[in-house]
Write a protein that holds these residues in place. Structure first.
Motif, PDB file in Angstrom:
ATOM      1  N   LEU A   1       0.981  -0.929   0.070  1.00  0.00           N
ATOM      2  CA  LEU A   1       0.094  -0.118  -0.193  1.00  0.00           C
ATOM      3  C   LEU A   1       0.868   1.377   0.137  1.00  0.00           C
ATOM      4  N   LEU A   2       1.883   1.273  -0.040  1.00  0.00           N
ATOM      5  CA  LEU A   2       3.366   2.408   0.353  1.00  0.00           C
ATOM      6  C   LEU A   2       3.933   2.498  -0.793  1.00  0.00           C
ATOM      7  N   TYR A   3       3.277   2.032  -1.666  1.00  0.00           N
ATOM      8  CA  TYR A   3       4.646   2.348  -3.078  1.00  0.00           C
ATOM      9  C   TYR A   3       3.506   3.738  -3.211  1.00  0.00           C
ATOM     10  N   PRO A   4       2.144   3.923  -3.488  1.00  0.00           N
ATOM     11  CA  PRO A   4       1.874   5.626  -3.807  1.00  0.00           C
ATOM     12  C   PRO A   4       2.675   6.824  -2.948  1.00  0.00           C
ATOM     13  N   MET A   5       2.913   5.968  -1.535  1.00  0.00           N
ATOM     14  CA  MET A   5       3.843   6.870  -0.919  1.00  0.00           C
ATOM     15  C   MET A   5       5.587   7.348  -1.043  1.00  0.00           C
ATOM     16  N   PHE A   6       5.995   6.370  -1.399  1.00  0.00           N
ATOM     17  CA  PHE A   6       7.240   6.360  -1.746  1.00  0.00           C
ATOM     18  C   PHE A   6       7.092   7.509  -3.384  1.00  0.00           C
ATOM     19  N   ASP A   7       6.123   6.957  -4.399  1.00  0.00           N
ATOM     20  CA  ASP A   7       5.899   8.286  -5.486  1.00  0.00           C
ATOM     21  C   ASP A   7       5.790   9.631  -4.966  1.00  0.00           C
ATOM     22  N   LEU A   8       4.853   9.891  -3.497  1.00  0.00           N
ATOM     23  CA  LEU A   8       4.447  10.912  -3.700  1.00  0.00           C
ATOM     24  C   LEU A   8       5.823  12.027  -2.993  1.00  0.00           C
ATOM     25  N   MET A   9       7.004  11.192  -2.165  1.00  0.00           N
ATOM     26  CA  MET A   9       8.212  11.870  -1.410  1.00  0.00           C
ATOM     27  C   MET A   9       8.826  12.016  -2.300  1.00  0.00           C
ATOM     28  N   GLN A  10       8.750  11.276  -3.570  1.00  0.00           N
ATOM     29  CA  GLN A  10       9.665  11.573  -4.205  1.00  0.00           C
ATOM     30  C   GLN A  10       9.263  12.739  -5.385  1.00  0.00           C
ATOM     31  N   LEU A  11       8.137  13.293  -4.950  1.00  0.00           N
ATOM     32  CA  LEU A  11       7.779  13.942  -5.880  1.00  0.00           C
ATOM     33  C   LEU A  11       7.634  15.129  -5.029  1.00  0.00           C
ATOM     34  N   THR A  12       7.433  15.137  -3.987  1.00  0.00           N
ATOM     35  CA  THR A  12       8.481  16.499  -2.824  1.00  0.00           C
ATOM     36  C   THR A  12       8.522  17.562  -2.766  1.00  0.00           C
ATOM     37  N   ILE A  13       9.888  15.728  -2.815  1.00  0.00           N
ATOM     38  CA  ILE A  13      11.546  16.292  -2.502  1.00  0.00           C
ATOM     39  C   ILE A  13      12.063  17.017  -4.507  1.00  0.00           C
ATOM     40  N   LEU A  14      11.279  16.647  -5.281  1.00  0.00           N
ATOM     41  CA  LEU A  14      11.605  17.012  -6.456  1.00  0.00           C
ATOM     42  C   LEU A  14      11.515  19.193  -6.656  1.00  0.00           C
ATOM     43  N   VAL A  15       9.665  18.759  -5.653  1.00  0.00           N
ATOM     44  CA  VAL A  15       9.019  20.433  -5.748  1.00  0.00           C
ATOM     45  C   VAL A  15       9.923  20.821  -4.546  1.00  0.00           C
ATOM     46  N   ALA A  16      10.868  20.490  -3.253  1.00  0.00           N
ATOM     47  CA  ALA A  16      11.079  21.106  -2.651  1.00  0.00           C
ATOM     48  C   ALA A  16      13.389  21.770  -3.409  1.00  0.00           C
ATOM     49  N   VAL A  17      13.848  20.451  -3.782  1.00  0.00           N
ATOM     50  CA  VAL A  17      15.087  20.831  -4.319  1.00  0.00           C
ATOM     51  C   VAL A  17      14.775  21.834  -5.720  1.00  0.00           C
ATOM     52  N   SER A  18      13.204  22.345  -6.604  1.00  0.00           N
ATOM     53  CA  SER A  18      13.530  22.894  -7.833  1.00  0.00           C
ATOM     54  C   SER A  18      13.407  23.943  -7.477  1.00  0.00           C
ATOM     55  N   GLY A  19      14.312  25.699  -6.531  1.00  0.00           N
ATOM     56  CA  GLY A  19      14.474  26.447  -6.365  1.00  0.00           C
ATOM     57  C   GLY A  19      13.960  26.873  -6.742  1.00  0.00           C
ATOM     58  N   PRO A  20      13.201  28.810  -6.953  1.00  0.00           N
ATOM     59  CA  PRO A  20      12.748  29.562  -7.725  1.00  0.00           C
ATOM     60  C   PRO A  20      13.572  30.282  -8.372  1.00  0.00           C
ATOM     61  N   ALA A  21      15.041  30.171  -8.148  1.00  0.00           N
ATOM     62  CA  ALA A  21      15.748  31.317  -8.399  1.00  0.00           C
ATOM     63  C   ALA A  21      16.434  31.215 -10.487  1.00  0.00           C
ATOM     64  N   ARG A  22      15.148  30.235 -10.490  1.00  0.00           N
ATOM     65  CA  ARG A  22      15.739  30.676 -11.915  1.00  0.00           C
ATOM     66  C   ARG A  22      14.695  29.045 -12.451  1.00  0.00           C
ATOM     67  N   PRO A  23      14.203  30.146 -13.586  1.00  0.00           N
ATOM     68  CA  PRO A  23      12.809  29.168 -14.884  1.00  0.00           C
ATOM     69  C   PRO A  23      13.079  27.452 -14.941  1.00  0.00           C
ATOM     70  N   MET A  24      12.438  27.108 -14.886  1.00  0.00           N
ATOM     71  CA  MET A  24      12.129  25.112 -14.722  1.00  0.00           C
ATOM     72  C   MET A  24      12.998  24.976 -15.828  1.00  0.00           C
ATOM     73  N   TRP A  25      13.897  24.152 -15.479  1.00  0.00           N
ATOM     74  CA  TRP A  25      14.419  23.805 -17.109  1.00  0.00           C
ATOM     75  C   TRP A  25      13.734  22.380 -17.432  1.00  0.00           C
ATOM     76  N   ARG A  26      13.807  22.475 -18.333  1.00  0.00           N
ATOM     77  CA  ARG A  26      12.591  21.565 -19.362  1.00  0.00           C
ATOM     78  C   ARG A  26      12.865  19.844 -19.183  1.00  0.00           C
ATOM     79  N   PRO A  27      14.317  19.404 -19.098  1.00  0.00           N
ATOM     80  CA  PRO A  27      14.383  18.009 -18.705  1.00  0.00           C
ATOM     81  C   PRO A  27      12.971  18.106 -17.507  1.00  0.00           C
ATOM     82  N   MET A  28      13.607  18.984 -16.323  1.00  0.00           N
ATOM     83  CA  MET A  28      13.323  18.442 -14.860  1.00  0.00           C
ATOM     84  C   MET A  28      11.409  18.334 -15.686  1.00  0.00           C
TER      85      MET A  28
END
Length: 799
Positions: free
Chosen positions: A222-249
């Protein structure tokens, strides 16, 4: 744990094998990449776009692979949607092929891209390789055994993929650089994931509670979606607002989001026993791998080396700061709703909330630690000089006030570098900063424990000496001057300025620390006046002189506006006839407290402070107004006005002069501007052009005090002068000094050669009058012909 485990635990017949395969949450973590550094095998300094440099388009093999895997995904889509035979096998093989090619593509881009990006792409390649390996094990075991694959092995492989994918995110260039920052980001993802477990239980998976989950390990499905969301949260956290979103990201984030949806739908279908092999949801996994392949084809960002410091990082939006805490409220509500009728909380939810509380506690501890580090950093910025590392003015004043409050004997040394502006002008501010850093290190070493040294700003430093006075302030000043003198290998004085030091000791005459600093400043300027590279101690005489000078400057600022200035005129006569030909305007100051002050008392202060400009303008206008009145009686009479060097360099001088003459109807030829040799010799081409324009208007130019300055013949050829005024120091020695007589005679002949009218200044006796007349001077000025007086009295008060 595989999704088949969940299905079996729910009591459903085991399908031939889920075409989607075990979840691959970490397989394709969006990794922010970095640009600008030579790629593998690229020579240092090679321009981007050449060879294997940054930004090179993928090779043809990569394009062919993309076409191939796209065809595989398209074929699988048609096969599953049409419900053709062996849909499960087609799904497994398709996902395996796309994941394998994603591994190859990530390895290729890691070799092409700059060094800072290789770690990220390598981790992503490992993640894709683990996804392919897990899918291969899954497929083989299902085909050979005809039953569920050995789920612990598959679970270990996919868990390893989750770890490598998360590591890729935390290694991205926009991720925090410190271990504490990376731990905080990871905890943010864990907190969101844990908070979503009870929410998902209530909204999606509560039906699974009726299944016989005797094996706790099966519950982890049941925790597989939880791991997905954990990584998605980390992605949002490390995508700082200093520069525009890079297309591969963006593509990688889409890949992860697609798998979040796929895992949620898959577990929900298994919980309701609605899942069958070859279900269209199985398409989501190969499509997510295909998005990763597309991401590898994008060029790196332009500042991948991390050296771009031109952009100021904006503050993150509120939702980014609150991201790890927003789902916690929903989790609390979900825990209440998940309670069974007996009042018990499901074991999984209980354990999850305990872990969530622990994660929140650790996260807050890291935040508190970060706040403490920030306080230390802010304190350093507030009280430290960023260039030299010394305390700044704020901290110095604070410690000075503390020392005075404690009643300890206190002295201040104020040090100012001599000629530092010339260093900046000649070599640039970068060299100046380097010099300041070096000199600050020298001074810090000299002062050591004998005081506290600080940089107050620019090239000004201060030393606080207090307490038991291990060394006298005078001795410390000598040591500082010795340390700042250039050594034998530092011959260029322009790169190594000297220093002037002022010393002030706290005493009854000081009411506060500002008084002490004022006295140190007074002494420092006295040291500069004494020839620089010296020190002076503030005395009562120095203090009184400085205070009087400051008060006089303050009064002078009001002198023009309050009509305290007045003009007196001294006649210039024709030596042959005694007739008045002109008059020189001399400014006087009727000080309300000190009485009538001569020019020598206040004009140097006016030139130093810039007040000479409004005074000059006032003198020009008043002199022209006076000349207009007496020209009614003597039509040929002119007026002479002294002009400061600062005014001569101003482009509005011509406008000032023409406005003054036209306002009173005075002909320009009736005005003579007297300029000193020093002002003329420093004249630029613009100044010479300005003088020629004045002459074209008819205004006369006189060289004042000739013989006391440079007396260069070269500028007589360049300057459009009409008169030479021989300085009074030569005239007063006529009759007693043969050399003075020869000098005046030589200047008179020289002026004749240049067609210049000569005026002998300072004629006060008949003997001097006879001498200048005998020499052939056409005009004279002095007390013998008339003292300075009001315009109506010009020439009427002779000695």
């Amino acid at each position: 744990m595989s999704r088949q485990d969940v299905k079996q635990a729910a009591g459903e017949p085991t399908p031939a094998g889920p075409t989607g395969g075990p979840p691959t949450l970490g397989d394709a973590i969006p990794v922010p990449l970095v640009p600008g550094v030579p790629a593998a095998g690229q020579p240092a300094g090679e321009a981007p776009g050449s060879g294997t440099a940054t930004g090179v388009a993928p090779p043809r093999l990569s394009r062919a692979g993309l076409v191939a895997v796209s065809s595989v995904v398209l074929l699988e889509t048609v096969w599953l949607l049409a419900a053709l035979p062996e849909a499960a096998l087609v799904s497994d093989v398709g996902a395996l092929l796309v994941a394998g090619w994603a591994t190859v593509a990530c390895v290729g881009v890691a070799r092409r891209h700059p060094v800072p990006l290789r770690r990220f792409w390598t981790l992503l390649a490992v993640t894709m390789a683990l996804a392919a390996l897990g899918r291969a094990i899954w497929t083989v075991q299902r085909l050979v055994g005809g039953d569920l694959p050995h789920t612990p092995v598959v679970g270990v492989v996919f868990t390893a993929g989750i770890l490598t994918g998360t590591a890729a995110l935390l290694s991205s260039p926009s991720a925090p650089r410190s271990a504490v920052g990376r731990a905080r980001t990871l905890l943010d993802g864990v907190i969101v994931a844990l908070a979503l477990v009870p929410i998902g239980w209530v909204l999606v998976f509560q039906g699974v509670a009726a299944a016989q989950l005797a094996d706790p390990a099966r519950t982890l499905g049941l925790l597989y979606p939880m791991f997905d969301l954990m990584q998605l949260t980390i992605l949002v956290a490390v995508s700082g607002p200093a520069r525009p979103m890079w297309r591969p990201m963006t593509l990688l984030a889409a890949s992860l989001t697609l798998r979040v949806v796929a895992d949620v739908v898959y577990v929900s279908l298994v919980a309701r026993a609605d899942y069958a092999a070859g279900h269209p949801i199985d398409l989501c996994w190969p499509v997510s791998y295909l998005l990763i392949v597309l991401a590898t084809r994008k060029p790196p960002p332009p500042d991948c080396d991390g050296t771009d410091d031109t952009a100021e990082s904006p503050l993150p939006p509120w939702w980014r700061v609150a991201l790890p805490y927003l789902p916690v409220g929903g989790a609390i509500v979900a825990v209440v709703l998940a309670r069974r009728p007996t009042g018990q909380t499901p074991h999984l939810i209980f354990v999850t909330m305990m872990v969530l509380l622990a994660a929140l506690a650790v996260r807050q501890g890291l935040a508190a630690n970060e706040n403490l580090r920030l306080v230390v950093r802010l304190r350093h910025l507030a009280y430290g000089d960023q260039l030299t590392g010394l305390p700044n003015r704020l901290l110095f004043n604070r410690r000075l006030r503390l020392a005075l409050r404690d009643g300890r004997p206190t002295a201040v040394l104020l040090l100012d570098l001599d000629g530092f502006k010339q260093v900046n002008d000649r070599f640039g501010h970068a060299t100046g900063d380097t010099l300041l850093t070096g000199l600050a290190a020298r001074m810090r070493a000299v002062v050591a424990d004998d005081g506290i040294i600080a940089r107050l700003g620019g090239d000004e430093f201060a030393v606080l000496v207090g307490g038991d006075r291990p060394v006298s302030p005078e001795r410390l000043a000598e040591r500082l001057l010795d340390a700042l003198r250039p050594s034998d290998d530092e011959d260029d004085v322009g790169v190594h300025p000297s220093a002037s030091i002022g010393i002030a000791e706290f005493g009854p005459q000081h009411a506060s620390h500002t008084d002490l600093l004022r006295d140190a400043d007074i002494a420092m300027y006295a040291a500069k006046a004494a020839g620089k590279s010296a020190y002076r101690t503030c005395t009562s005489a120095l203090r009184e002189s400085a205070v009087s000078r400051a008060e006089l400057i303050a009064d002078l600022r009001r002198a023009v506006d309050e009509d305290q200035l007045r003009l007196e005129f001294q006649p210039i006569v024709d030596l042959a006839t005694g007739a008045v030909r002109s008059a020189e305007a001399l400014v006087r100051w009727r000080h309300p407290r000190l009485g009538l002050l001569p020019p020598a008392r206040f004009l140097p202060l006016a030139e130093e402070t810039g007040l000479i400009l409004p005074i000059d303008r006032w003198v020009i206008h008043e002199a022209c107004r006076a000349a207009a009145t007496w020209r009614d009686r003597v039509p040929d009479a002119t007026v002479a006005v002294n002009i400061a060097a600062a005014h001569l360099r101003r482009p509005d001088l011509i406008a000032t002069v023409t406005a003054a003459t036209s306002a009173v109807g005075l002909a320009p030829r009736a005005l003579t501007l007297e300029l000193t040799e020093s002002a003329l010799i420093e004249g630029t081409e613009a100044v010479l052009e300005r003088l020629h324009q004045l002459r074209e208007l008819g205004i006369k130019i006189a060289i004042d005090d000739f013989g006391t300055g440079y007396s260069s013949l070269s500028y007589l050829h360049r300057i459009p002068a009409t008169e030479l005024k021989i300085d009074r120091s030569f005239v007063t020695r006529l009759g007693s000094d043969d050399r003075a007589y020869a000098t005046v005679e030589m200047v008179t002949r020289l002026a004749g050669a240049f067609d210049l009218t000569v005026v002998a200044e300072g004629v006060e006796t008949e003997r001097q009058h006879e001498a200048v007349t005998a020499i052939g001077c056409p005009r004279g000025q002095g007390y013998l012909y008339g003292r300075p007086d009001a315009p109506a009295m010009v020439g009427q008060n002779r000695a």
